[in-house]
Design an enzyme around this catalytic site. Structure first.
Site, PDB file in Angstrom:
ATOM      1  NE  ARG A  22      18.785  -9.826   4.549  1.00 38.33           N
ATOM      2  CZ  ARG A  22      19.486 -10.924   4.829  1.00 38.33           C
ATOM      3  NH1 ARG A  22      20.638 -11.149   4.210  1.00 38.33           N
ATOM      4  NH2 ARG A  22      19.044 -11.797   5.713  1.00 38.33           N
TER       5      ARG A  22
ATOM      6  CE  LYS B  55      18.638  -8.113   7.914  1.00 41.49           C
ATOM      7  NZ  LYS B  55      17.350  -8.327   8.617  1.00 41.49           N
TER       8      LYS B  55
ATOM      9  CG  HIS C 177      12.673  -7.527   1.325  1.00 43.85           C
ATOM     10  ND1 HIS C 177      14.045  -7.430   1.371  1.00 43.85           N
ATOM     11  CD2 HIS C 177      12.322  -8.290   2.405  1.00 43.85           C
ATOM     12  CE1 HIS C 177      14.508  -8.081   2.419  1.00 43.85           C
ATOM     13  NE2 HIS C 177      13.486  -8.618   3.059  1.00 43.85           N
TER      14      HIS C 177
ATOM     15  NE  ARG D  20      15.733 -11.607   1.861  1.00 44.54           N
ATOM     16  CZ  ARG D  20      16.805 -12.361   2.128  1.00 44.54           C
ATOM     17  NH1 ARG D  20      17.652 -12.661   1.162  1.00 44.54           N
ATOM     18  NH2 ARG D  20      17.018 -12.828   3.344  1.00 44.54           N
TER      19      ARG D  20
ATOM     20  CG  HIS E 294      16.247 -16.140   6.653  1.00 44.33           C
ATOM     21  ND1 HIS E 294      15.032 -16.579   6.144  1.00 44.33           N
ATOM     22  CD2 HIS E 294      16.328 -14.816   6.324  1.00 44.33           C
ATOM     23  CE1 HIS E 294      14.422 -15.569   5.541  1.00 44.33           C
ATOM     24  NE2 HIS E 294      15.187 -14.506   5.639  1.00 44.33           N
TER      25      HIS E 294
ATOM     26  CE1 TYR F  80       9.851 -14.640   1.898  1.00 42.76           C
ATOM     27  CE2 TYR F  80      11.339 -15.601   3.505  1.00 42.76           C
ATOM     28  CZ  TYR F  80      10.937 -14.526   2.746  1.00 42.76           C
ATOM     29  OH  TYR F  80      11.598 -13.347   2.830  1.00 42.76           O
TER      30      TYR F  80
END
Length: 332
Positions: A157, A181, A253, A256, A279, A288
């Site tokens: 990110r 995150k 992104h 990514r 994730h 994806y």
């Protein structure tokens, strides 16, 4: 069109919730700002309808439905409505846990179904085109090449990229340490091209005439020696996309997304890609798996022994028989 909000004081309960997100959940400033905007929009709706005094204890699911109906009247898209609902849901969940409100009025409200947007990504050829654009005779070109190589090689990110320090890079093991995150740390491998680009950039910083500007520990710096921002990264990427003749809506992104797409299309395990992307839920990674139907059909036809059509099988049989037939010797 946005409505002009009425003048009101930010409720102390919202302030406490935002502090909780910042201190205990360690959410990004961008996320905090979005939560604050969405929650205050709800409060503004209460002020406009004369029900502000009900916040937060007397808020019911009917109050929330009235807010949703107002958003629908204004033509707000379902994705934005879902985001605002998520903010309200999180806030009232916190207020319930802190015994500030007796029940969560959002528990009776479903999030609207929204279509999942397939992420935009670049082909391998487009990636090569983009990465070969920076001028490697210039310091900023060397930096920008290293920056883009890392975004693509590690699937970072943009906030993870700008948060990297020199000490997070291990060129011997070709790995980087990132904080994702929720302040979750992960170790990502990087490829040889990315490692070489980062080494070249770190050497360029070390031998720069104004090297004292670039000795503050951060990996990616602007030309004044400050840490690059996510906005700067986006602007730099858009500049090179234009130079390379690629779509201008390319963002960090996009690299990514390209990272994940290219790995999965070459047979990488979905759970490995989930770990690499950081994730929490594998369902987030599953978006994806968007190989085109033609790609899937080509792969199926080439891999499955009984996938070809009858005409293809007949042609294949005729070819096999012809190959088995003895060659004619001495033919005229």
């Amino acid at each position: 069109m946005e409505e002009t909000p009425l003048e009101f004081t930010e409720p102390v309960e919202i302030n406490r919730f935002l502090q909780y997100l910042a201190v205990e959940r360690n959410v990004s400033e961008h996320t905090l700002r979005n939560y604050r905007v969405d929650l205050l929009q709800f409060v503004a709706h209460l002020a406009q309808t004369g029900t502000l005094s009900e916040f937060p204890v007397a808020i019911t699911h009917l109050t929330v439905r009235g807010f949703l109906a107002r958003l629908e009247e204004r033509g707000v898209c379902k994705r934005t409505v879902a985001r605002k609902l998520a903010a309200l849901r999180s806030c009232f969940k916190y207020l319930c846990r802190e015994s500030i409100v007796p029940v969560n009025p959002l528990s009776a409200i479903r999030t609207p179904r929204i279509e999942k947007r397939l992420p935009s990504y670049l082909t391998v050829a487009q990636i090569e085109q983009l990465l070969n654009t920076p001028d490697l005779t210039q310091f900023d070109g060397i930096r920008d090449r290293a920056m883009m190589e890392l975004l693509y090689s590690a699937g970072l990110r943009s906030c993870e990229l700008v948060g990297l320090n020199n000490s997070d890079v291990n060129l011997e093991t070709m790995t980087i340490r990132t904080l994702g995150k929720g302040n979750k740390e992960r170790i990502n491998p990087i490829g040889t091209y990315a490692a070489a680009s980062v080494r070249k950039y770190m050497d360029a910083k070390r031998f720069h005439p104004d090297r004292q500007l670039f000795d503050n520990g951060a990996l990616f710096l602007n030309l004044r020696g400050g840490r690059l921002t996510t906005r700067s990264v986006r602007r730099i990427l858009e500049f090179y996309a234009r130079m390379a003749g690629l779509p201008e809506e390319i963002s960090p992104h996009s690299l990514r997304h390209s990272f994940a797409t290219h790995l999965l299309s070459r047979g990488a395990d979905l759970r490995i890609v989930q770990e690499l992307l950081g994730h929490e839920n594998i369902s987030t990674t599953q978006i994806y798996t968007h190989l085109s139907e033609a790609d899937l059909r080509d792969t199926y036809n080439s891999a499955h022994p009984r996938a070809a059509s009858e005409a293809q099988n007949e042609n294949a049989t005729q070819l096999a028989d012809a190959m088995k037939a003895p060659l004619a010797v001495g033919a005229a």
